[in-house]
Design an enzyme around this catalytic site. Structure first.
Site, short mmCIF file in Angstrom:
data_model
loop_
_atom_site.label_atom_id
_atom_site.label_comp_id
_atom_site.label_asym_id
_atom_site.label_seq_id
_atom_site.Cartn_x
_atom_site.Cartn_y
_atom_site.Cartn_z
N MET A 17 25.67 12.50 -12.74
CA MET A 17 24.47 11.77 -12.35
C MET A 17 23.95 12.35 -11.05
O MET A 17 24.68 12.41 -10.05
CB MET A 17 24.77 10.27 -12.19
CG MET A 17 25.04 9.55 -13.51
SD MET A 17 25.37 7.78 -13.29
CE MET A 17 27.11 7.82 -12.78
N CYS A 101 19.28 15.48 -20.49
CA CYS A 101 18.39 14.94 -19.45
C CYS A 101 17.01 14.63 -20.04
O CYS A 101 16.37 15.50 -20.62
CB CYS A 101 18.26 15.94 -18.31
SG CYS A 101 17.22 15.31 -16.96
N ASN A 203 28.40 7.76 -25.57
CA ASN A 203 27.80 7.34 -24.31
C ASN A 203 26.62 6.43 -24.61
O ASN A 203 25.89 6.66 -25.57
CB ASN A 203 27.34 8.60 -23.54
CG ASN A 203 26.62 8.30 -22.25
OD1 ASN A 203 25.63 8.94 -21.91
ND2 ASN A 203 27.11 7.34 -21.48
N GLY A 204 26.47 5.39 -23.79
CA GLY A 204 25.32 4.50 -23.95
C GLY A 204 25.74 3.05 -24.07
O GLY A 204 26.49 2.68 -24.99
N ASP A 205 25.30 2.22 -23.13
CA ASP A 205 25.54 0.78 -23.14
C ASP A 205 27.02 0.41 -23.04
O ASP A 205 27.47 -0.57 -23.63
CB ASP A 205 24.93 0.13 -24.38
CG ASP A 205 23.41 0.19 -24.38
OD1 ASP A 205 22.84 0.60 -23.36
OD2 ASP A 205 22.79 -0.17 -25.40
N GLY A 227 28.28 6.27 -17.54
CA GLY A 227 27.21 6.63 -16.62
C GLY A 227 26.84 5.45 -15.75
O GLY A 227 27.57 5.08 -14.83
#
Length: 370
Positions: A17, A101, A203-205, A227
């Site tokens: 990040m 990205c 990845n995600g939530d 993240g």
């Protein structure tokens, strides 16, 4: 979970990040639990051209292993040179490539989550990276595609396998979704079914350790990438460590414990940057994440974002209500959110997915460091 020759346990990766995952934050997270902790994204051109800022960004702790760098680039030759440089100069032990990205200044130049649409260019980049890296494992992080009409993740995953990548990570959103909406975990399952030969990370939530366990159970993925969920919550890595070891214990810090973590984080940033005023200025963006959900007055919040010396920071932290319990409303989403009406792309980008033209000037700003 294995990434090349490295055993990653628990199967957890800190997502790169920008402006966040510097050596200070990585140290803080590693103190909480195990996993793989990746540097901020850097541009391959900046590395090859030896931009001083880039070399500051890829510093690692003496006990940081494996050392993991995320490279961004659009030119196969430059990516190959950067990978070779990392291997030959022992700059890192693992290379991750950024194809996820969604930021407009990146996608409008054909980089990040826009690039996998150009499948032949993607293949060329992966081939050069793997060749240049030699014995170092190469992985990549991507999104589902540009939008729902231009999904690329399954084909990109197969290309990754064919070109010798050690693992792939999927942020289960499209570039158009940006950080809004809901992550499509079913896409992670489809990718895992399509590329059983290598580890697939989801990845995600993932806002809690239980979310991570649920993702693995529902999708069959081999590991998770964390993240925004750890912003202001580095102890999430302790929860994840506990969860993957089968423990039901979870960290629920009081405001006093959160304050102590804030001070530790600020100290690390001052040490990394080499200046208390600059380190504390860099820490300001973290204050709201740490204090989310707690009852803290506006004056105190302002004071914590205006300190210029560590003793002053310690005084402000000491004024917090140390016994205030962890608020339930602090769980859940944090960080950026919101979808985009469209994805910024180079003119004619969607005309021919087989086009091998390398994006033009500006796609890799050598002075940005990433």
């Amino acid at each position: 979970m294995k990434v090349g020759a490295f055993e990653v346990w628990p199967p957890v990766v800190l997502a790169p990040m920008a402006g966040i995952t510097n050596i200070g934050f990585r140290t803080l997270c590693r103190e909480q639990g195990g996993g793989l902790f990746v540097s901020e994204m850097i541009t391959s051109r900046a590395l090859v051209e030896r931009v001083p800022l880039t070399f500051q960004m890829i510093r690692f702790g003496a006990d940081e292993s494996p050392r993991s760098i995320q490279l961004y680039g659009v030119d196969p030759a430059v990516i190959g040179k950067a990978a070779r440089m990392i291997a030959e100069e022992d700059l890192a032990d693992h290379i991750d490539l950024n194809f996820g990205c969604p930021v407009p200044k990146v996608t409008r130049r054909g980089g990040g989550s826009a690039l996998p649409y150009k499948r032949n260019l993607l293949r060329a980049i992966l081939r050069e990276a793997v060749t240049g890296a030699g014995p170092l494992p190469v992985t990549m992080k991507m999104r589902m595609g540009i939008d729902e009409d231009h999904l690329t993740y399954v084909e990109a995953g197969r290309i990754a396998v064919e070109e010798g990548l050690a693992a792939v990570a999927l942020h289960a959103r499209t570039a158009r979704q940006h950080y809004g909406g809901t992550a499509h975990w079913d896409a992670i399952k489809r990718l895992k079914d399509a590329v059983p030969e290598i580890p697939v990370l989801g990845n995600g939530d993932i806002w809690s350790a239980d979310d991570a366990l649920r993702m693995v159970a529902e999708t069959g993925c081999d590991g998770v990438v964390i993240g925004r969920g750890c912003l202001g919550r580095p102890w999430l890595f302790r929860d994840l460590d506990l969860a993957f070891r089968g423990s039901a214990e979870r960290v629920r810090p009081t405001l006093g414990q959160v304050g102590a973590m804030m001070l530790r984080h600020a100290e690390l940033l001052c040490e990394v940057i080499g200046s208390e005023p600059h380190g504390l200025a860099d820490f300001r963006k973290h204050v709201g994440w740490y204090l989310k959900g707690f009852v803290v007055g506006a004056e105190t919040r302002r004071a914590l974002t205006s300190v210029t010396r560590l003793p002053e920071m310690a005084e402000r932290v000491a004024e917090l209500d140390a016994d205030q319990p962890w608020p339930e409303e602090a769980d859940g989403p944090r960080g950026k959110s919101g979808e985009r009406s469209k994805v910024s792309l180079p003119h004619g980008w969607l005309d021919d997915p087989d086009d091998m033209t390398i994006p033009g000037a500006g796609a890799e700003d050598p002075t940005s460091g990433g």
